[in-house]
Design a protein around this motif. Structure first.
Motif: not given
Length: 453
Positions: A224-227, A206-212, A314-321, A346-351
């Protein structure tokens, strides 16, 4: 950077030398005839295996390799010993050096770089390049004795004399301004990104995202696009300027105020004490200001509703990270290493992540992804990002506790085979050995008494 091979020996559960190769079996020469290194290598390498079989050890070895290059000539100087992690279940290995080496393409040149070390010193180090089909020695190191090739200009012996026994020569020469070795150092460090993906790193991610976002290296439009790609109900990410502090961070504090006990400063606050009164005050850093002002617009019953970053799952932040560093690597080139890519995803996001690397329409730079996983769907022909045999690796821990690493391409395979089922059936090994008979002693009192007797 394009990774051809990574070799490791005597690191945690890996006792004997193990090699992870991203070179396609069709390449049988030292360099492709058409100089197409992207076509001669795979874009992904997925590592499967039972729990505690050594999958994470491969990722950790890559992490240690990079950390040694970064820290051996800097922060490690403050340590009494090198943080070596040898195989501990064998007395010979416990007292032996650990070895790490990469075979990479930097720009258009192929290099081989590696080192061996124990807790006391760097024992060996080497760097070769391939201007033709044969390798050329740039430098070789045996303890504190150095051998330099003629092509390595820039007074290498001067840099060698300044290199301590616990420092990598590559790192010391870079810090002292050697042009070529500094360029190799930068390519290896910047081109190898390790994505920490355990839950304890959630705050760091989370800190890395906000730092960026704060320093401009991460574009809110990308977030936004990735979400939106993940389709989790977030329509926009923005900065709420009304939520920022009234503090003027551009102004210097009054001269009466001074930093207060720097050792106790938290990562995200700045504490000061007044010289005369002894009172303290807290200044929020830019990261905290951005974090407080960051809003995620979620679809609701009647329109959209803003939620803070702390309210995200946690899933949202995991996807962004994971998705944000993947996007950066895809744009710039390099290697992304992810331990347990399916954790909190989710497996589809891994794909989706795999498709980003495997599809040349998305991956224009030849970026690569090395990951560990339990997701066998990626081995199924039903997956739209199915792993090929040369992209599939297994780890297996033997009864002596040592890990072996091998590829699905080592086995006879056909395109019509169900690799997922065959793997789960134990055709390739690397699956858990279970002792279900012990379950009875846990759940049946009479069985427990029989076992105790």
């Amino acid at each position: 950077m394009i990774l051809l091979r990574f070799r490791v020996e005597n690191h945690r559960s890996i006792r004997d030398e193990a090699e992870l190769s991203l070179v396609r079996p069709s390449l049988t020469t030292t360099r492709p005839k058409d100089e197409d290194w992207i076509g001669a290598t795979t874009r992904v390498a997925g590592i499967y295996g039972a729990n505690a079989s050594g999958k994470s050890t491969v990722a950790d070895a890559l992490k240690f390799f990079r950390a040694t290059i970064v820290e051996s000539a800097t922060s490690w100087n403050l340590r009494k010993t090198i943080p070596q992690e040898p195989f501990l279940l064998d007395p010979d290995s416990k007292s032996s050096p650990s070895g790490y080496a990469v075979d990479v393409v930097l720009g258009s040149m192929r290099y081989q770089y590696g080192f061996e070390l124990d807790e006391s010193a760097v024992r060996h180090e080497w760097l070769y390049d391939y201007p033709s089909t044969k390798h050329r020695v740039l430098f070789e190191r045996n303890g504190q004795e150095f051998n330099f090739g003629r092509s390595l200009i820039g007074a290498p012996r001067r840099h060698a004399s300044a290199t301590g026994e616990r420092e990598l020569f590559l790192s010391k020469a870079r810090s002292n301004g050697h042009e070529l070795l500094g360029s190799v150092w930068s390519e290896l460090v910047d081109g190898l990104v390790i994505a920490d993906f355990s839950e304890q790193d959630r705050r760091l991610r989370l800190d890395q995202i906000t730092d960026g976002i704060a320093d401009g290296s991460i574009d809110l439009r990308d977030v936004t696009t990735l979400l939106q790609v993940a389709d989790i109900g977030i329509t926009e990410v923005a900065i709420d300027e009304s939520a920022t502090s009234d503090a003027d961070h551009s102004a210097r504090p009054e001269s009466a105020w001074q930093p207060y006990d720097a050792k106790k400063r938290l990562p995200s606050i700045y504490v000061e004490r007044h010289r005369r009164t002894g009172k303290t005050r807290v200044w929020l850093t830019e990261r905290e200001e951005v974090k407080k002002a960051l809003t995620f617009q979620h679809l609701g019953f009647d329109g959209t509703f803003p939620l803070s970053v702390d309210a995200q799952s946690t899933g949202t932040l995991s996807w962004l990270s994971l998705a944000l560093p993947a996007l950066t690597i895809l744009r710039q080139g390099g290697v992304l290493v992810v331990d347990e890519i399916d954790a909190s995803l989710h497996p589809q996001l891994s794909q989706v992540i795999l498709r980003m690397f495997k599809d040349p329409d998305y991956n224009h730079t030849g970026a690569q992804l090395v990951f560990t996983t339990h997701d066998t769907y990626l081995l199924s022909n039903q997956s739209d990002s199915v792993l090929l045999p040369e992209e599939t690796w297994f780890t297996e821990k033997h009864r002596d506790g040592a890990t072996s690493l091998f590829s699905l391409s080592d086995f006879p395979t056909r395109d019509d085979q169900n690799f997922a089922k065959r793997y789960l059936d134990g055709r390739y090994g690397a699956v858990p050995r279970t002792a279900r008979s012990f379950l009875a002693s846990l759940l049946d009192p009479e069985a427990r008494e029989t076992t105790d007797a």
